[in-house]
Design an enzyme around this catalytic site. Structure first.
Site, mmCIF file in Angstrom:
data_model
loop_
_atom_site.group_PDB
_atom_site.id
_atom_site.type_symbol
_atom_site.label_atom_id
_atom_site.label_comp_id
_atom_site.label_asym_id
_atom_site.label_seq_id
_atom_site.Cartn_x
_atom_site.Cartn_y
_atom_site.Cartn_z
ATOM 1 C CG ASP A 156 -37.113 -24.856 4.730
ATOM 2 O OD1 ASP A 156 -36.608 -25.750 4.549
ATOM 3 O OD2 ASP A 156 -37.525 -24.239 3.406
ATOM 4 N NE ARG A 206 -41.878 -22.915 -6.924
ATOM 5 C CZ ARG A 206 -41.864 -23.777 -5.195
ATOM 6 N NH1 ARG A 206 -40.556 -22.878 -5.448
ATOM 7 N NH2 ARG A 206 -41.533 -25.124 -5.138
ATOM 8 C CE LYS A 221 -34.117 -20.742 -0.049
ATOM 9 N NZ LYS A 221 -33.916 -21.919 -0.458
#
Length: 433
Positions: A320, A27, A22
């Site tokens: 995360d 980016r 992700k």
């Protein structure tokens, strides 16, 4: 509202190919849009957050084609974006909001960024402060340090920013603004955060360097840039998404799973280090590098896990994955301590609170702390109804818990997994025996 019922499984077998990362997908769209020429992106993550990034740049005049096997971004150059005729909708994406703010700070037109209710409650002062110190003009329209944000034209100056947190989003916002500044820009962090922006900027032709200091801090530098140039980008699999399947194979007795195309960038691979510290049986095969990003296939087998301590410089490399680590700790033998992770409070939810609530509902022995949690492993969990609070990482972590729990587990608002892994439940079904 959708509710997904997770039933215990006998074992997990087969292979899983992990969707694109992700962070790198975001980016690639951003840099492709402000580069000259066409950028071709393969293995792009078609999740809701990344589609929000595409939507924002399309509103600023960038042609972005979604082909069956690739994304083509027809870049406008560093100064070729045009003023949108409406608010840029960032959806639920904090990455979009924070990174695009750096780019928009260097434009000659005003913009407004706004998202859903969850996004508009998340803190944005962490990027407003350094960007405004560079000469940007960013205001919170509700005067609460959150989106909607109004970004008006300003003249950007190079700065050296001492970031109080190790955050790739803060660092990236400043570095992207630095492309438009009148002098070099640098960011020093208390520990090295994920470096996807630095690697990709180098690939697009910017001058970027990173200094690692003896005290554990890290400084990234960027030079003002005349132009970036379109690239071919193959996005590696997202290790944050891979973590759920790695954990599933470790927790369900008899399981053996090949998890393919996992990004192994050292600034993101802390989860694998923690798994090894807990006694995980993980074999790395088929390693390769492309665009500075490592990737590999991981052969994962059921393991008897033990408690560990997760702290310090490793935290930015696995922030995360902490909800999944907490679930693993509940099944492990012994005590797991997670600390130095106050950053959990500013994610899609306060993940100290939401992880604690979910694990307590399943019968775990967990104590929240100011910067993490302490989990006394009991070796088992009981099925329960789990509120996801529309946080994709909570929904996926507790879905994995449900595979190894006693009894059925319900995930409330399970549709939120679409943010980062739309095929998550289908993939889970495909490997369950």
């Amino acid at each position: 509202m959708s509710v997904r019922t997770i039933s215990p499984v006998k074992e997990l077998k087969g292979e899983v190919t992990i969707p694109g990362d992700k962070s790198i997908s975001h980016r690639s769209i951003m840099l492709g849009s402000i580069a000259l020429g066409t950028t071709e992106i393969t293995h792009f993550l078609e999740g809701a957050d990344c589609l929000s990034t595409i939507g924002c740049f399309r509103k600023m005049g960038v042609e972005i084609e979604r082909k069956p096997s690739s994304i083509l971004v027809h870049g406008k150059g560093l100064r070729g974006l045009r003023a949108p005729n409406e608010t840029l909708n960032v959806g639920n994406s904090g990455t979009t909001t924070r990174l695009i703010s750096g780019i928009l700070s260097g434009q000659s037109f005003p913009t407004v960024l706004s998202g859903d209710a969850s996004l508009n409650s998340r803190p944005m002062k962490r990027i407003m402060t350094p960007l405004n110190s560079m000469g940007a003009n960013i205001t919170s329209l509700n005067d609460n340090g959150c989106a909607p944000l109004c970004i008006e034209p300003g003249t950007l100056h190079g700065i050296h920013y001492q970031s109080p947190v190790a955050s790739a989003q803060v660092k990236s916002a400043v570095l992207l603004a630095g492309l438009y500044a009148d002098a070099p820009t640098s960011v020093t962090e208390p520990a090295l955060s994920r470096n996807h922006t630095e690697l990709m900027l180098q690939g697009f032709g910017a001058y970027v360097a990173t200094d690692l200091h003896a005290d554990g801090t890290a400084t990234a530098h960027v030079e003002p840039c005349e132009e970036l140039y379109g690239q071919q980008i193959c996005v590696p699999g997202d290790i944050s998404s891979a973590a759920y399947f790695i954990a599933a194979a470790l927790l369900v007795p008899g399981s053996e799973l090949l998890v393919k195309n996992v990004g192994t960038n050292f600034t993101r691979a802390g989860f694998l280090k923690v798994c090894k510290a807990m006694g995980a049986d993980i074999e790395t095969i088929n390693q390769s590098f492309e665009g500075g990003e490592g990737r590999a296939d991981l052969l994962v087998r059921f393991s008897q896990l033990k408690g560990t301590t997760v702290e310090g410089d490793i935290i930015p490399t696995l922030i995360d994955e902490i909800p999944m680590i907490a679930v693993m700790a509940a099944f492990a033998e012994g005590t797991t301590v997670i600390k130095d992770a106050a950053e959990l409070k500013v994610k899609e939810t306060n993940r100290i609170d939401t992880v604690t609530a979910g694990l307590k509902a399943m019968g775990a022995d967990i104590t929240p702390t100011e910067d993490g949690m302490i989990i006394e492993g009991t070796g088992h969990l009981s099925g329960a109804s789990i509120q996801s609070f529309l946080d994709h990482r909570i929904a996926m972590a507790f879905s994995i818990a449900g595979l190894a729990a006693d009894g059925e587990t319900e995930i409330v608002d399970s549709q939120c997994v679409d943010v980062s892994y739309p095929e998550f439940f289908d993939t889970l079904d495909s490997i369950a025996v």
